[in-house]
Design a protein around this motif. Structure first.
Motif, PDB file in Angstrom:
ATOM      1  N   HIS A 406      -6.152   4.554  -0.795  1.00  0.00           N
ATOM      2  CA  HIS A 406      -5.418   4.066  -1.956  1.00  0.00           C
ATOM      3  C   HIS A 406      -4.073   4.764  -2.105  1.00  0.00           C
ATOM      4  O   HIS A 406      -3.195   4.267  -2.811  1.00  0.00           O
ATOM      5  CB  HIS A 406      -6.247   4.271  -3.224  1.00  0.00           C
ATOM      6  N   HIS A 409       0.421   3.659   1.690  1.00  0.00           N
ATOM      7  CA  HIS A 409       0.995   2.316   1.620  1.00  0.00           C
ATOM      8  C   HIS A 409       1.859   2.078   2.854  1.00  0.00           C
ATOM      9  O   HIS A 409       2.999   2.541   2.924  1.00  0.00           O
ATOM     10  CB  HIS A 409       1.830   2.156   0.356  1.00  0.00           C
ATOM     11  N   GLN A 435       3.034  -0.536  -6.894  1.00  0.00           N
ATOM     12  CA  GLN A 435       2.896  -0.374  -5.448  1.00  0.00           C
ATOM     13  C   GLN A 435       3.881  -1.268  -4.694  1.00  0.00           C
ATOM     14  O   GLN A 435       3.493  -2.156  -3.925  1.00  0.00           O
ATOM     15  CB  GLN A 435       1.457  -0.647  -5.016  1.00  0.00           C
ATOM     16  N   ARG A 461       1.974  -4.739  -2.587  1.00  0.00           N
ATOM     17  CA  ARG A 461       0.610  -5.031  -2.158  1.00  0.00           C
ATOM     18  C   ARG A 461      -0.273  -5.158  -3.391  1.00  0.00           C
ATOM     19  O   ARG A 461      -0.004  -4.555  -4.425  1.00  0.00           O
ATOM     20  CB  ARG A 461       0.074  -3.953  -1.224  1.00  0.00           C
ATOM     21  N   ARG A 462      -1.338  -5.954  -3.254  1.00  0.00           N
ATOM     22  CA  ARG A 462      -2.280  -6.168  -4.349  1.00  0.00           C
ATOM     23  C   ARG A 462      -3.691  -5.921  -3.848  1.00  0.00           C
ATOM     24  O   ARG A 462      -4.023  -6.212  -2.687  1.00  0.00           O
ATOM     25  CB  ARG A 462      -2.178  -7.610  -4.861  1.00  0.00           C
ATOM     26  N   PRO A 463      -4.566  -5.384  -4.696  1.00  0.00           N
ATOM     27  CA  PRO A 463      -5.960  -5.178  -4.276  1.00  0.00           C
ATOM     28  C   PRO A 463      -6.626  -6.503  -3.943  1.00  0.00           C
ATOM     29  O   PRO A 463      -6.406  -7.527  -4.603  1.00  0.00           O
ATOM     30  CB  PRO A 463      -6.603  -4.519  -5.501  1.00  0.00           C
ATOM     31  N   ARG A 464      -7.424  -6.488  -2.907  1.00  0.00           N
ATOM     32  CA  ARG A 464      -8.170  -7.686  -2.542  1.00  0.00           C
ATOM     33  C   ARG A 464      -9.322  -7.891  -3.519  1.00  0.00           C
ATOM     34  O   ARG A 464      -9.893  -6.936  -4.042  1.00  0.00           O
ATOM     35  CB  ARG A 464      -8.739  -7.572  -1.128  1.00  0.00           C
ATOM     36  N   TYR A 498      -6.369  -3.844   0.588  1.00  0.00           N
ATOM     37  CA  TYR A 498      -5.160  -4.415  -0.002  1.00  0.00           C
ATOM     38  C   TYR A 498      -4.656  -5.596   0.803  1.00  0.00           C
ATOM     39  O   TYR A 498      -4.781  -5.628   2.030  1.00  0.00           O
ATOM     40  CB  TYR A 498      -4.052  -3.354  -0.092  1.00  0.00           C
ATOM     41  N   HIS A 500      -1.178  -7.242   1.706  1.00  0.00           N
ATOM     42  CA  HIS A 500       0.236  -6.900   1.717  1.00  0.00           C
ATOM     43  C   HIS A 500       1.082  -8.171   1.755  1.00  0.00           C
ATOM     44  O   HIS A 500       0.872  -9.049   2.597  1.00  0.00           O
ATOM     45  CB  HIS A 500       0.569  -6.025   2.928  1.00  0.00           C
TER      46      HIS A 500
END
Length: 666
Positions: A406, A409, A435, A461-464, A498, A500
């Protein structure tokens, strides 16, 4: 069961598992879900649980406007992550400048002008430098040739460096600090050296440091002095940091004050330590902001892990080092950007590493050895090597810890997108709250590479979601060595957690077959006519200021303000969607040349940008040009025609005279 049919209480528990951008998007799905960002109690719950240490939460506690501040925070993060600002405008022409804590301080025509950009100020505080020097420094009255540079602004205190040379003498420098609100001179102190000088202060103490002393290893080291603002006197002690630290603030070393502590951190370490165990740590220290604080400095124990030298070779020109306070947890963290050749790869990749700065796990040996030893603290010869060189303690920790995915990146590389040379990417930012990494780049047209064209590029990027965990994106896997390494495992874990986004650029490329005059005028705001080269900038979580122009002494630079915060608005800024170019404004033809990409619009949809009709904008009675025409200059300020005996006064902001810019709220 549909979310709209669930009880109010159950929905409030569900959204605790969503991030702020997901909450904002959920509120836009239908009218029955709009209460998530409009209802007082649930907005307060979201803000207090997800971003209690943000500026928006602090403002909401004072004003009790929780729904508005929640929407403001969501929109700010959405605008940053989509590389889609709310406002761009030329705000000043300056010889030198500083942007700190939302305040722009710039020098123009022997005046220091102070503009509150975060507060959307329409007026500037103007400091007449010569009048100020007559009051604060009598030695300056007989001098005609001098230099003044603004060093820092915080808590209404401006710190400057004044330098002049008397006949047949060397240059002499003074540190000058004054309070903008009260109009009082805080302190004046002659400084022996100005090498890499910096200033930090809070409400109670002011500190300045220089990289000026030479140690026994012939390396320069940092020395820090302190000033008690309440007692109006300088502290008798000074802090000498004889450990190896970087010299470039913002790149290899960082100094900040957080919650009553002064922190210093560097990504430079002693060579002999790296040769022994090949594990490098951050060189870090802190001391309390008190009268005895310089005697109570300490280092973290165990030291803060930075990297394993076996991870690959580094291109140190791309370093970015910044300390910040996490908006969600309140933890003090440091983010470092490194361009590395990881795991035997043939091309480098920029990676952003976030690390928690924790001093509370244990009391360091250095702190225990130095506490209560004020007599020997400021003297290198009186202290033992173990006391003055915390780097000697690093050899105990030879096993590198595993990285938290986490906090890693991966950025861009040549495999996924075109990377700019370091000379074409002068400003590099990383926004931890959403992020997102963002660069201000010089992206000239193919037909005229010498023609400057400033643009923004970045990616987030975003959490899956739980349904997509474990589904890796094959195009994000870079070629690696044949043996499966720990770096490969880390990359896979990051990619599993994540999603991307692709690197995007803003503004859009003009269409040469059907040029959009509004888009061309936007490029003219970002690239002021007559100002090229020498691009540099300063940024925070909600805005950015960059300058371009002459790099010669006394040369003039144009300052461009870029805001990600929807609550920031400057008087007279034009709406991009409603703007129609005046026929009297000549087209900027050179911007159109050499483009082949077609873009229908420079605006990102509301769901990505989060821009709504929430704030009131002030429009001028007559629409000005959004950019300065060739050969135009700002008019003479009233301070040159009205000789005022006082050194401080308030005048209308000069950005009204520099044309307009664009805002993108709808």
């Amino acid at each position: 069961m549909s979310l709209v049919k669930l009880p109010y209480e159950l929905v409030s528990f569900i959204i605790e598992y969503l991030d702020l951008l997901d909450v904002g998007n959920l509120s836009l799905t239908c009218k029955r879900m709009q209460y998530l960002t409009l209802e007082y109690c649930i907005a307060k719950r979201i803000l207090e649980t997800k971003a209690p240490y943000s500026l928006e939460a602090s403002s909401a506690r004072l004003t009790q406007r929780w729904p508005q501040q929640l929407r403001r925070l969501i929109k700010r993060q959405a605008a940053t992550s989509s590389v889609s600002p709310y406002l761009v405008r030329v705000v000043a022409h300056a010889e030198t400048w500083l942007y700190e804590n939302g305040i722009l301080c710039y020098i123009r025509k022997r005046e220091i002008r102070i503009l509150d950009l975060h507060g959307s100020a329409t007026q500037e505080t103007v400091i007449n430098i010569r009048s100020l020097l007559h009051v604060a420094l009598p030695e300056s009255r007989m001098t005609r040739r001098y230099k003044v540079r603004v060093l820092h602004y915080a808590h209404d205190i401006v710190s400057c460096l004044y330098t002049h040379a008397k006949p047949n003498q060397e240059q002499v420098s003074w540190l000058l600090a004054f309070n903008v609100c009260t109009g009082q001179v805080v302190t004046v102190r002659q400084v022996a050296s100005t090498t890499k000088i910096f200033v930090r202060n809070d409400n109670n103490f002011l500190y300045y440091g220089t990289n000026s002393e030479i140690g026994r290893d012939l390396y320069r080291y940092w020395v820090i002095w302190g000033f008690d603002l309440s007692a109006r006197r300088w502290l008798s002690d000074k802090l000498e940091i004889q450990d190896v630290m970087g010299v470039d603030v913002g790149s290899t070393v960082c100094f900040e004050i957080f919650d009553g502590w002064f922190y210093g951190i560097s990504n430079q370490a002693a060579l002999e330590v790296e040769e022994v165990d090949w594990i490098s740590h951050y060189t870090c220290f802190r001391f309390p902001v008190t009268r005895e604080g310089l005697q109570k400095w300490e280092s973290p124990n165990p030291p803060i892990f930075r990297r394993n030298q076996h991870e690959g070779v580094i291109d140190d020109r791309w370093y970015l080092l910044r300390m910040f306070k996490d908006e969600s947890t309140g933890q003090l963290k440091v983010v470092e950007s490194r361009k590395e050749w990881l795991a035997g790869r043939i091309w480098p990749r920029r990676t952003y590493y976030t690390t928690v700065v924790n001093f509370d796990e244990a009391t360091s040996d250095v702190a225990r050895a130095t506490n209560g030893r004020a007599s020997s603290f400021g003297s290198p010869s009186a202290a033992s090597p173990e006391t003055m060189n915390p780097k000697l303690q690093h050899t105990e920790y030879t096993a590198p810890p595993s990285r938290d995915p986490h906090f890693v990146h991966p950025g861009d590389d040549n495999a996924s997108s075109l990377m700019f040379a370091i000379s074409k990417s002068p400003i590099r930012c990383y926004y931890s709250a959403c992020q997102t990494f963002l660069d201000v780049v010089d992206d000239p047209t193919s037909t005229d590479p010498n023609d400057q064209r400033i643009r923004f590029r970045g990616s987030s990027r975003r959490p899956r979601g739980t349904s997509s965990l474990g589904q890796r994106d094959e195009r994000q896997i870079s070629p690696v060595a044949q043996d499966y390494s720990a770096q490969d495992a880390l990359d896979q874990e990051v990619n599993d957690l994540y999603r991307h986004k692709d690197v995007v650029s803003w503004p859009a490329e003009p269409d040469i077959s059907n040029p959009d005059p509004v888009l061309l005028d936007l490029y003219a705001v970002l690239n002021p006519d007559g100002f090229t080269g020498n691009i540099r900038g300063a940024w925070d979580e909600r805005s950015l200021v960059y300058s371009t122009g002459s790099d010669s002494p006394g040369g003039i630079n144009a300052l461009v303000f870029v805001s990600w915060d929807p609550s920031i608005h400057l008087d007279g800024t034009l709406s991009y969607s409603d703007y129609r170019p005046s026929l009297s404004v000549p087209p900027v033809e050179h911007i159109m040349e050499g483009h082949s990409d077609v873009s229908d619009s420079g605006i990102i949809p509301f769901q990505e940008k989060g821009k709504g009709k929430e704030f009131t904008w002030s429009y001028p009675s007559k629409s000005p040009s959004p950019f300065l025409r060739a050969g135009s200059t700002d008019s003479t300020s009233s301070s040159e025609t009205n000789q005022d005996s006082r050194w401080k006064k308030v005048e209308p902001a000069l950005y009204h005279q520099l044309g307009s810019g664009f805002h993108f709220a709808r």
